[in-house]
Design a protein around this motif. Sequence first.
Motif, short mmCIF file in Angstrom:
data_model
loop_
_atom_site.label_atom_id
_atom_site.label_comp_id
_atom_site.label_asym_id
_atom_site.label_seq_id
_atom_site.Cartn_x
_atom_site.Cartn_y
_atom_site.Cartn_z
N ARG A 19 0.83 -1.22 0.00
CA ARG A 19 0.00 0.00 0.00
C ARG A 19 0.86 1.26 0.00
NH1 ARG A 19 -3.12 -2.54 4.29
NH2 ARG A 19 -4.99 -3.52 3.45
N VAL A 20 2.07 1.16 0.52
CA VAL A 20 2.96 2.33 0.57
C VAL A 20 4.27 1.98 -0.15
CG1 VAL A 20 2.04 3.50 2.58
CG2 VAL A 20 3.57 1.56 2.92
N PRO A 21 4.22 1.74 -1.46
CA PRO A 21 5.44 1.31 -2.17
C PRO A 21 6.54 2.35 -2.16
CG PRO A 21 3.70 1.90 -3.72
CD PRO A 21 3.07 1.87 -2.36
N GLY A 22 6.17 3.62 -2.08
CA GLY A 22 7.20 4.65 -2.04
C GLY A 22 8.07 4.55 -0.81
N GLN A 23 7.47 4.15 0.30
CA GLN A 23 8.21 4.04 1.56
C GLN A 23 8.89 2.68 1.70
OE1 GLN A 23 5.78 4.64 5.04
NE2 GLN A 23 7.30 3.75 6.42
N THR A 24 8.20 1.63 1.32
CA THR A 24 8.71 0.28 1.58
C THR A 24 9.60 -0.27 0.48
OG1 THR A 24 6.71 -0.70 0.64
CG2 THR A 24 6.71 -0.27 3.01
N ILE A 25 9.44 0.18 -0.74
CA ILE A 25 10.21 -0.37 -1.86
C ILE A 25 11.06 0.69 -2.55
CG2 ILE A 25 10.06 -1.52 -4.10
CD1 ILE A 25 7.55 -2.91 -3.13
N LEU A 26 10.43 1.81 -2.93
CA LEU A 26 11.16 2.82 -3.70
C LEU A 26 12.23 3.52 -2.86
CD1 LEU A 26 11.36 4.21 -6.42
CD2 LEU A 26 9.65 5.88 -5.64
N SER A 27 11.92 3.84 -1.60
CA SER A 27 12.87 4.57 -0.76
C SER A 27 14.19 3.82 -0.57
CB SER A 27 12.22 4.87 0.60
OG SER A 27 13.14 5.50 1.46
N PRO A 28 14.17 2.53 -0.20
CA PRO A 28 15.46 1.84 -0.05
C PRO A 28 16.21 1.69 -1.36
CG PRO A 28 13.62 0.32 0.24
CD PRO A 28 13.04 1.68 0.26
N ILE A 29 15.48 1.60 -2.48
CA ILE A 29 16.15 1.49 -3.77
C ILE A 29 16.88 2.79 -4.10
CG2 ILE A 29 15.78 1.25 -6.26
CD1 ILE A 29 13.50 -0.65 -5.62
N ILE A 30 16.21 3.93 -3.85
CA ILE A 30 16.84 5.23 -4.10
C ILE A 30 18.05 5.41 -3.20
CG2 ILE A 30 16.52 7.72 -3.89
CD1 ILE A 30 13.64 7.33 -4.78
N THR A 31 17.90 5.05 -1.91
CA THR A 31 19.01 5.20 -0.97
C THR A 31 20.21 4.37 -1.40
OG1 THR A 31 17.47 5.57 0.86
CG2 THR A 31 19.71 4.93 1.43
N THR A 32 19.96 3.12 -1.79
CA THR A 32 21.05 2.25 -2.20
C THR A 32 21.66 2.70 -3.51
OG1 THR A 32 19.93 0.43 -1.10
CG2 THR A 32 21.71 -0.14 -2.58
N THR A 33 20.83 3.22 -4.41
CA THR A 33 21.35 3.75 -5.67
C THR A 33 22.30 4.92 -5.40
OG1 THR A 33 19.32 3.09 -6.82
CG2 THR A 33 20.73 4.72 -7.90
N LEU A 34 21.94 5.75 -4.42
CA LEU A 34 22.82 6.86 -4.05
C LEU A 34 24.14 6.33 -3.49
CD1 LEU A 34 20.28 9.35 -2.43
CD2 LEU A 34 21.45 9.58 -4.63
N TYR A 35 24.07 5.29 -2.65
CA TYR A 35 25.30 4.67 -2.16
C TYR A 35 26.15 4.20 -3.33
CZ TYR A 35 23.79 4.31 2.75
OH TYR A 35 23.40 4.57 4.03
N PHE A 36 25.48 3.55 -4.26
CA PHE A 36 26.18 2.99 -5.41
C PHE A 36 26.84 4.09 -6.24
CE2 PHE A 36 26.16 1.66 -9.89
CZ PHE A 36 26.93 0.51 -9.80
#
Length: 253
Positions: A19-36
């Motif tokens: 129900r909250v894909p921005g928080q549960t899925i998209l947010s960690p992907i963006i954070t990890t992409t920034l790490y990368f």
Amino acid sequence: MIGLGLRTLLAKEVRRFLRVPGQTILSPIITTTLYFVVFGWSLGSRLKEVEGVPYARFIVPGLVTLGVISNAYLNSASSMFVMKLQGTITDLLVSPLSYGEVLAGFVGAAVLRGLLVGLLMWGVAGVFTGFGMAHPVEAAVLLLLIAIAFSALGFITAVWATSFEQINFFPTFIITPLTFLGGVFYSARMLSPGLRRFTLLNPIFYLVDGVRHGMLGLSDAPGAAGLGIALLLCLVSLGVSWWMLRTGYKLRG
């Protein structure tokens, strides 16, 4: 066969995080992409290769492991703690579901979220570094065990905790530091003897190293160490979780 009750609980838990894909899925992907991008490209311009592998590619297994651990833990921890806070967990405990089915519902949904985030993170990184994998079955099995172990650890923490601050204590002060100091951004062979010995005491190092061996074919530790530690964590965390449900520890009364 999976009973109707377990399927219903599992579906409910999966819908909760979808129900909250921005928080549960998209947010960690963006954070990890920034790490990368930050570590992979900034350090990669100076540190071209690690053990013959481009640096940007070298850090991918550690970032995927970090994503799986964090999301598997947070999903079961947040869901269980909210149900305990609202008192609805009591209704679940008196339902016809067995303790194993209740645990499977929480852990199964958390594992699905952790692996989904890990897969998407690997896909994002693959666009930059390629999708080749040395031992795909080994990497998949190890990530599955890691997701199960930390899902159960999140469940244990939620049952024990009395505030959201305690829920966040474990990932903030234990998981994240141990992961970052567990060889995500470097090889243990690059360290001085003293720091190397310190790293070898970190259990998450062996998990990251095992996933790296599965993805890249590189390893600083014995091949079966990561698999053995992941399996041990699964057995202990699932056993403690089941005991908490069976005894009603901090769940009844």
